[in-house]
Design an enzyme around this catalytic site. Structure first.
Site, short mmCIF file in Angstrom:
data_model
loop_
_atom_site.label_atom_id
_atom_site.label_comp_id
_atom_site.label_asym_id
_atom_site.label_seq_id
_atom_site.Cartn_x
_atom_site.Cartn_y
_atom_site.Cartn_z
NE ARG A 1 54.16 17.77 63.62
CZ ARG A 1 53.50 17.31 64.69
NH1 ARG A 1 52.35 16.70 64.54
NH2 ARG A 1 53.99 17.49 65.89
CE1 TYR B 1 36.67 2.34 45.67
CE2 TYR B 1 36.36 3.79 47.56
CZ TYR B 1 36.21 2.56 46.96
OH TYR B 1 35.62 1.53 47.63
CG HIS C 1 55.31 13.20 55.81
ND1 HIS C 1 55.95 14.34 56.22
CD2 HIS C 1 54.06 13.29 56.31
CE1 HIS C 1 55.14 15.10 56.92
NE2 HIS C 1 53.97 14.48 56.99
#
Length: 824
Positions: free
Chosen positions: A42, A132, A88
């Site tokens: 990570r 968006y 993921h």
């Protein structure tokens, strides 16, 4: 009931094996497993492609979905969903945050995502919701994935085994250095700054050509990090340390344009939050921590940063700029060049970073060449079969025509012409049109091209220098396509610049009022007048306030501010705000931590407290006590002040002189008495002492001043009274006595003169500055004041308005300040 039975009476089968483990060992191993998962899975980038797993998976998911730079933009939520579903298995917000950062031009030196919509701002605004915004790979991101389909990198199963994902990307350029990386793992963190693509490629090529080069050699090409927000790196030493050791602390300074009335910030340090920065500057201005700022506004637009800081009239732009740099416009970037090498975290210097990348790129090009060679050889084999068939076209056609079916035709062809299975499959599938001479020529031409490609690939694989040459050529192509100019400049480190360095050394007059308003004014503001004038306005006081003292000091000198309660505070003269003649001043509580009812009574200009050997601060109290303390005892004065003298109840400190141990002290009283005695009669004492008797007072008389007389330097004793009268008297007229006597008459005090208020030792060329309680100030040569003996009334020095009186007198030595005697 047996312990092996459950609540329903059913018997449970015993465990096949029971292991005993110490809990500390189990916790240790579990924590190590967790830590390595965070480190490798990570938080830390791979040194080969410079990517963390989440970034690598986002780019690979976009590659698999065809969301390249040539495709139309795709909803970010779609990209996040495919990344999360296939590669993921973590929260969508974490994936979207990573995607958004790769689209931010102020975060990435070479953005890897081409975003459409609001992906956040340098003001700290978060990106719009993923539904968006739209995204696709940027062109340079495709260079990280180029040739991934040619077995150039290893693949592993994804989290559920349905798909394969790359362990690392082929990375056609050193992305770790170009875009940098930051992250916090367990017990370690990384913070790699971004760099200029062209410089990094030049350094990589230099390393290829010179494997034994040093870090210093590589730094001829990579001169320093290159932040996307530009700004300036201060000094080269920290950069050199970071490149040599993998760790360092870089000072990053905003780009500033300064003129007389404004400061304009056009570039900010990397990762600075512009909105928060402006807010902090405004807070400091409102709280009085930042002087000289009149207005602050943000004029930034799409073209760049522009923060305008308007200055007050009279403010020193250099000082304001220095304060801004110290608190707001200069940050520190801590370099920690930590990345994964063979799955293990390692701090890398510049050469090691490029070497790891180069080893990776060498392996990628080798595997790609092997893949391309195998394909080329397969194609050449097919073409060889087709050419052989064309050479024997009639026989081939006859064999095929005589065969019962395709399989029989293939078997017959293999037996007749020794074709392979692949060759015979292509021959059987050939159309009759391919037997034309033009088609034959095309096949022959293709065969020659494929054969040349085979020769080239073989040469690359057999010759290391040829392989490295391919790497260099590809790096040069990327540089030509994507490199741009350096944005971050390197400026020389001139050392820490303090406000004092920016303040010109000049003599100033410092004025203090009874209500503890304080200011300083340039000495050149006051030109000498003839004795007996009214002077000019020196302070516009608020109602009820009166001037208490005025004194001369250099802007770089220390001021020791003594209060009536025996405390002493320290500040530099330049810390006193410079104001106009008519300004009231600034409340001293903003500069000094004064208690209630505590008033500044005396100020001593002490050039350097740390070099005070052989010098003393000699104090006089209202009741006639005198004390002498070595200057070095005042070298470490707290912000809350320290005790200078212990006073008896009802007594107050009235005057302090800087002496050298060889002077005579003249103590003067309000009723016009004075006594002169040798300084040595007052032995040096600690700060907590009360002192010894200096003069015996009669009735309600009180001490008003103290003068330190050096007979080699001083010719006269100057005395001034409340009503503006004064006189010069030769020093010899004050015969030396033993301390703690009644003394001699110094000046007559009556209705005309009023009480004595000030005494000082003067010499030829000195100037007298007298200031009244109402704020009038006058400067005149001391030699304009008549020389008379003791026990006389003197002459008028300063004409005062009714109800006004002299508050304080300062002496300007002949060797300081302008001595122009013209009237102002």
């Amino acid at each position: 009931m047996s312990s092996d039975a459950d609540d329903d009476g059913e018997t449970r089968a015993p465990a096949a094996r029971v292991d005993t483990a110490r809990i500390e060992q189990e916790m240790e191993q579990s924590y190590i497993d967790y830590a390595m998962s965070v480190i490798a899975g990570r938080a830390l980038p791979d040194a080969r492609d410079g990517l963390k797993p989440v970034h690598r998976r986002i780019l690979y998911a976009m590659h698999e979905a065809g969301v390249t730079s040539r495709a139309s933009h795709r909803k970010s939520s779609s990209v996040v969903g495919e990344t999360m579903g296939d590669f993921h298995p973590h929260g969508d917000s974490a994936i979207y945050d990573a995607l958004a950062r790769m689209a931010q031009g102020f975060s990435m030196r070479a953005p890897l995502v081409d975003g459409q919509g609001n992906f956040g701002s340098i003001d700290g605004d978060p990106p719009a919701a993923m539904r968006y915004t739209e995204a696709r790979m940027s062109p340079i991101a495709e260079e990280l994935l180029a040739d991934i389909e040619k077995d150039t990198v290893d693949f592993s199963s994804n989290y559920d085994g349905r798909k394969q994902e790359p362990d690392v990307l082929p990375a056609a350029f050193p992305n770790l250095l170009v875009n940098g990386s930051s992250g916090i793992a367990v017990g370690m963190s990384t913070n790699v700054p971004p760099h200029n693509l062209g410089e990094v490629i030049d350094a990589t090529i230099h390393l290829i050509d010179n494997p034994d080069c040093t870090v210093e050699d590589l730094m001829d090409h990579v001169v320093a990090p290159d932040f996307p927000t530009g700004a300036n790196i201060v000094g080269r030493n920290a950069v050199h340390k970071a490149y040599k050791t993998g760790r360092g602390r870089l000072r990053v300074r905003a780009e500033i344009e300064t003129n007389e009335d404004r400061i304009v910030v056009t570039e900010l340090p990397y990762q600075a939050n512009k909105a928060r920065l402006i807010e902090r500057i405004a807070d400091d201005v409102n709280e009085g921590k930042l002087d000289g700022v009149r207005d602050l506004r943000d004029e930034s637009d799409r073209d760049g940063i522009r923060i305008v800081i308007e200055l007050k009239r009279g403010a020193n732009p250099d000082v304001v700029e220095n304060q801004l740099l110290e608190s707001h416009l200069e940050t520190t970037f801590g370099v920690i060049n930590l990345a994964l090498v063979d799955g293990q975290p390692k701090v890398l210097d510049l050469k090691e970073t490029l070497s790891v990348y180069l080893d990776h790129r060498r392996e990628v090009v080798r595997r790609r060449s092997e893949y391309d060679l195998a394909e080329a050889e397969d194609r050449a084999h097919i073409l060889e079969g087709r050419l052989k068939a064309l050479e024997n076209a009639d026989e081939v056609v006859e064999v095929i025509r005589d065969a019962e079916d395709r399989d029989a035709a293939k078997t017959a062809l293999k037996a007749a012409f020794d074709f392979s299975d692949d060759q015979v499959n292509h021959i059987v599938a050939m159309q009759l049109g391919s037997l034309t001479s033009m088609e034959t020529a095309a096949i022959e031409e293709e065969y020659e091209e494929v054969q040349a490609r085979i020769d080239r690939l073989t040469e690359i694989l057999e010759n290391e220098s040829e392989l490295l040459g391919v790497i260099k050529d590809e790096l040069r192509d990327i540089k030509e396509e994507y490199a741009d100019e350096r944005r971050t400049r390197i400026i020389e480190d001139t050392g820490e610049v303090t406000d004092e360095d920016l303040i010109p050394q000049e003599d100033t007059l410092v004025v203090v009022s009874e209500d503890d308003y304080i200011k300083r004014m340039s000495l050149s503001t006051f030109r000498a007048q003839n004795r007996g004038g009214k002077g000019i306005i020196g302070a516009d006081l608020k109602e009820g306030d009166r001037v208490s003292s005025v004194f001369l000091a250099n802007t770089h000198d220390y001021l020791l501010c003594f209060t009536n309660q025996g405390q002493v505070y320290k500040l530099k003269t330049y810390q006193v705000p410079e104001m106009s003649r008519t300004a009231r001043g600034k409340s001293a509580v903003n500069l000094l931590d004064l208690d209630d009812e505590e008033e500044i009574e005396a100020v001593v200009d002490c050039e350097n407290l740390e070099e005070g050997a052989g010098r003393y601060l000699t104090m006089a109290t209202q009741s006639g006590r005198v004390k002498r303390t070595a200057v070095e005892e005042f070298g470490n004065i707290l912000s809350t002040g320290i005790r200078a003298i212990r006073l008896e109840e009802g007594d107050e400190l009235v005057d302090v002189e800087l002496t050298d141990g060889d002077r005579d002290l003249v103590v003067a009283t309000a009723d016009g008495m004075s006594i002169r005695f040798d300084e040595s009669e007052v032995r040096p004492m600690g700060r907590d002492a009360r002192g010894v008797g200096g003069i015996k007072l009669e009735g309600s008389d009180r001490v008003v001043g103290l003068a330190g007389v050096d007979t080699d330097d001083h010719n006269w004793v100057l005395t001034v009274t409340d009503n503006g009268y004064g006189k010069r008297t030769p020093v010899d007229d004050y015969r030396q006595q033993s301390r703690y006597g009644k003394g001699l008459i110094d000046i007559k005090t009556n209705d005309r003169n009023g009480s004595a208020c000030a005494i000082d030792a003067v010499a030829p060329g000195d100037h007298l500055v007298a200031m009244s309680e109402d704020g009038q100030i006058m400067r005149t040569p001391v030699e304009d004041v008549s020389t008379v003996g003791r026990n006389t009334m003197g002459v008028i020095v300063m004409e005062l308005e009714d109800g006004d009186s002299v508050a304080s007198v300062a002496v300007i030595p002949a060797d300081r300040g302008d001595t122009d005697d013209d009237e102002s």
